[in-house]
Design a protein around this motif. Structure first.
Motif, PDB file in Angstrom:
ATOM      1  N   UNK A 103      -6.562   3.067  15.884  1.00 58.98           N
ATOM      2  CA  UNK A 103      -6.331   3.369  14.471  1.00 58.98           C
ATOM      3  C   UNK A 103      -5.191   2.534  13.916  1.00 58.98           C
ATOM      4  N   UNK A 104      -4.114   2.425  14.681  1.00 52.17           N
ATOM      5  CA  UNK A 104      -2.950   1.656  14.241  1.00 52.17           C
ATOM      6  C   UNK A 104      -3.312   0.191  14.041  1.00 52.17           C
ATOM      7  N   UNK A 105      -4.107  -0.363  14.980  1.00 53.23           N
ATOM      8  CA  UNK A 105      -4.489  -1.770  14.883  1.00 53.23           C
ATOM      9  C   UNK A 105      -5.343  -2.022  13.654  1.00 53.23           C
ATOM     10  N   UNK A 106      -6.274  -1.119  13.359  1.00 54.40           N
ATOM     11  CA  UNK A 106      -7.168  -1.323  12.213  1.00 54.40           C
ATOM     12  C   UNK A 106      -6.436  -1.129  10.887  1.00 54.40           C
ATOM     13  N   UNK A 107      -5.472  -0.227  10.862  1.00 56.56           N
ATOM     14  CA  UNK A 107      -4.720   0.022   9.630  1.00 56.56           C
ATOM     15  C   UNK A 107      -3.559  -0.947   9.445  1.00 56.56           C
ATOM     16  N   UNK A 108      -3.169  -1.630  10.544  1.00 56.98           N
ATOM     17  CA  UNK A 108      -2.057  -2.567  10.453  1.00 56.98           C
ATOM     18  C   UNK A 108      -0.709  -1.877  10.360  1.00 56.98           C
ATOM     19  N   UNK A 109      -0.582  -0.740  11.059  1.00 56.51           N
ATOM     20  CA  UNK A 109       0.670   0.006  11.054  1.00 56.51           C
ATOM     21  C   UNK A 109       1.057   0.285  12.509  1.00 56.51           C
ATOM     22  N   UNK A 110       2.226   0.875  12.692  1.00 57.07           N
ATOM     23  CA  UNK A 110       2.677   1.196  14.049  1.00 57.07           C
ATOM     24  C   UNK A 110       1.998   2.456  14.549  1.00 57.07           C
TER      25      UNK A 110
ATOM     26  N   UNK B 164       0.842  -1.190   0.000  1.00 55.84           N
ATOM     27  CA  UNK B 164       0.000   0.000   0.000  1.00 55.84           C
ATOM     28  C   UNK B 164       0.883   1.248   0.000  1.00 55.84           C
ATOM     29  N   UNK B 165       0.573   2.190  -0.903  1.00 51.01           N
ATOM     30  CA  UNK B 165       1.343   3.428  -0.963  1.00 51.01           C
ATOM     31  C   UNK B 165       0.959   4.324   0.210  1.00 51.01           C
ATOM     32  N   UNK B 166       1.816   5.317   0.472  1.00 53.41           N
ATOM     33  CA  UNK B 166       1.532   6.233   1.580  1.00 53.41           C
ATOM     34  C   UNK B 166       0.260   7.034   1.304  1.00 53.41           C
ATOM     35  N   UNK B 167       0.042   7.410   0.046  1.00 50.28           N
ATOM     36  CA  UNK B 167      -1.169   8.159  -0.298  1.00 50.28           C
ATOM     37  C   UNK B 167      -2.421   7.334   0.004  1.00 50.28           C
ATOM     38  N   UNK B 168      -2.372   6.045  -0.323  1.00 47.57           N
ATOM     39  CA  UNK B 168      -3.506   5.170  -0.032  1.00 47.57           C
ATOM     40  C   UNK B 168      -3.716   5.040   1.470  1.00 47.57           C
ATOM     41  N   UNK B 169      -2.616   4.962   2.215  1.00 43.02           N
ATOM     42  CA  UNK B 169      -2.722   4.820   3.663  1.00 43.02           C
ATOM     43  C   UNK B 169      -3.343   6.071   4.290  1.00 43.02           C
ATOM     44  N   UNK B 170      -2.950   7.242   3.783  1.00 46.96           N
ATOM     45  CA  UNK B 170      -3.514   8.487   4.304  1.00 46.96           C
ATOM     46  C   UNK B 170      -5.008   8.564   4.024  1.00 46.96           C
ATOM     47  N   UNK B 171      -5.420   8.130   2.824  1.00 44.86           N
ATOM     48  CA  UNK B 171      -6.840   8.140   2.483  1.00 44.86           C
ATOM     49  C   UNK B 171      -7.603   7.151   3.359  1.00 44.86           C
ATOM     50  N   UNK B 172      -7.014   5.982   3.588  1.00 43.52           N
ATOM     51  CA  UNK B 172      -7.657   4.989   4.458  1.00 43.52           C
ATOM     52  C   UNK B 172      -7.818   5.542   5.878  1.00 43.52           C
ATOM     53  N   UNK B 173      -6.830   6.287   6.348  1.00 48.21           N
ATOM     54  CA  UNK B 173      -6.901   6.879   7.679  1.00 48.21           C
ATOM     55  C   UNK B 173      -8.044   7.890   7.755  1.00 48.21           C
ATOM     56  N   UNK B 174      -8.190   8.699   6.714  1.00 46.35           N
ATOM     57  CA  UNK B 174      -9.293   9.652   6.678  1.00 46.35           C
ATOM     58  C   UNK B 174     -10.637   8.924   6.680  1.00 46.35           C
ATOM     59  N   UNK B 175     -10.733   7.871   5.873  1.00 54.31           N
ATOM     60  CA  UNK B 175     -11.983   7.115   5.808  1.00 54.31           C
ATOM     61  C   UNK B 175     -12.308   6.492   7.157  1.00 54.31           C
ATOM     62  N   UNK B 176     -11.282   5.990   7.832  1.00 54.95           N
ATOM     63  CA  UNK B 176     -11.482   5.369   9.135  1.00 54.95           C
ATOM     64  C   UNK B 176     -11.960   6.392  10.157  1.00 54.95           C
ATOM     65  N   UNK B 177     -11.341   7.570  10.167  1.00 55.11           N
ATOM     66  CA  UNK B 177     -11.766   8.622  11.085  1.00 55.11           C
ATOM     67  C   UNK B 177     -13.196   9.063  10.788  1.00 55.11           C
ATOM     68  N   UNK B 178     -13.554   9.074   9.529  1.00 56.88           N
ATOM     69  CA  UNK B 178     -14.894   9.494   9.152  1.00 56.88           C
ATOM     70  C   UNK B 178     -15.963   8.549   9.695  1.00 56.88           C
ATOM     71  N   UNK B 179     -15.613   7.285   9.883  1.00 59.12           N
ATOM     72  CA  UNK B 179     -16.567   6.303  10.390  1.00 59.12           C
ATOM     73  C   UNK B 179     -16.854   6.474  11.874  1.00 59.12           C
ATOM     74  N   UNK B 180     -15.986   7.189  12.579  1.00 59.94           N
ATOM     75  CA  UNK B 180     -16.128   7.337  14.028  1.00 59.94           C
ATOM     76  C   UNK B 180     -16.688   8.720  14.362  1.00 59.94           C
TER      77      UNK B 180
END
Length: 229
Positions: A26-33, A1-17
């Protein structure tokens, strides 16, 4: 996954909450540190994203922040199509029509290759069972929930015993064979579940119930041992 995709996924995840979510979650759901999450949030904030919060308190996306143009994965498109087809089969006619309209609006702003995937999806929703409660009643119940108004209902229980209730409807569950109104019952002074096919008559009262429906839903979930969504 590119960094741009990861940033978009983070925004989408925050939008759900709707409420602040911890960096660890957030780290656990995205699979990152956790460090990556903190760095990505700082990057998004630096680019103007309306993210409020700080380490230890959690993060939330401020209302009104617009995400980039619509882009979906294949699985997300399939979920949208399947969900829309399920609602068209099992919702009342107005809700079914709204599901189709929403999907058409999404298709109108998708890139051509994604629009083709949307239209050619082979995921099908089987036909739902015929339910006695008609479109007008279901639409009226949904309106009462949105407006937080009380309902007066004539109800028949499983033994065909009739009773009249004033209820505070705050949720409506759609199942394959039945639809269930979740409400606070003034007669029983507690949460009760009412099958819509056993409601002989209903009238929406002018009086609003004294608590917000989200507060009732939260309390009902706790009573039933259901995890919050």
């Amino acid at each position: 996954m590119s960094r741009a995709e990861r940033l978009l996924d983070l925004l989408q995840l925050l939008r759900r909450h709707r409420f602040p979510v911890s960096g660890a979650a957030l780290a656990a759901e995205l699979g990152v540190s956790l460090r990556t999450v903190y760095r990505d949030i700082a990057t998004l904030q630096g680019q103007g994203a309306g993210i409020a919060g700080e380490p230890g308190l959690g993060y939330v996306l401020r209302p009104g922040f617009m995400l980039p143009p619509l882009m979906f994965s294949e699985e997300e498109l399939e979920a949208l199509v399947l969900g829309s087809r399920w609602v068209e089969q099992r919702g009342d006619s107005r809700l079914g029509q709204a599901a189709g309209n929403a999907l058409a609006k999404i298709a109108a702003v998708l890139p051509s290759e994604l629009r083709e995937q949307l239209h050619t999806s082979t995921l099908l929703a089987g036909p739902g069972a015929v339910i006695a409660a008609g479109d007008a009643e279901i639409a009226q119940i949904r309106r009462a929930i949105r407006q937080e108004h009380k309902l007066h209902i004539d109800y028949r229980d499983q033994q065909e015993r009739s009773s009249q209730r004033v209820i505070w409807p705050f949720a409506l569950g759609f199942f394959d064979c039945v639809r269930i109104v979740v409400a606070w019952c003034e007669l029983r002074q507690g949460f009760r579940h009412f099958r819509t096919d056993r409601i002989a008559a209903l009238v929406q009262l002018e009086e609003r119930y004294p608590r917000r429906r989200q507060a009732l839903l939260k309390e009902w979930r706790a009573t039933e041992g259901i995890a919050p969504q």
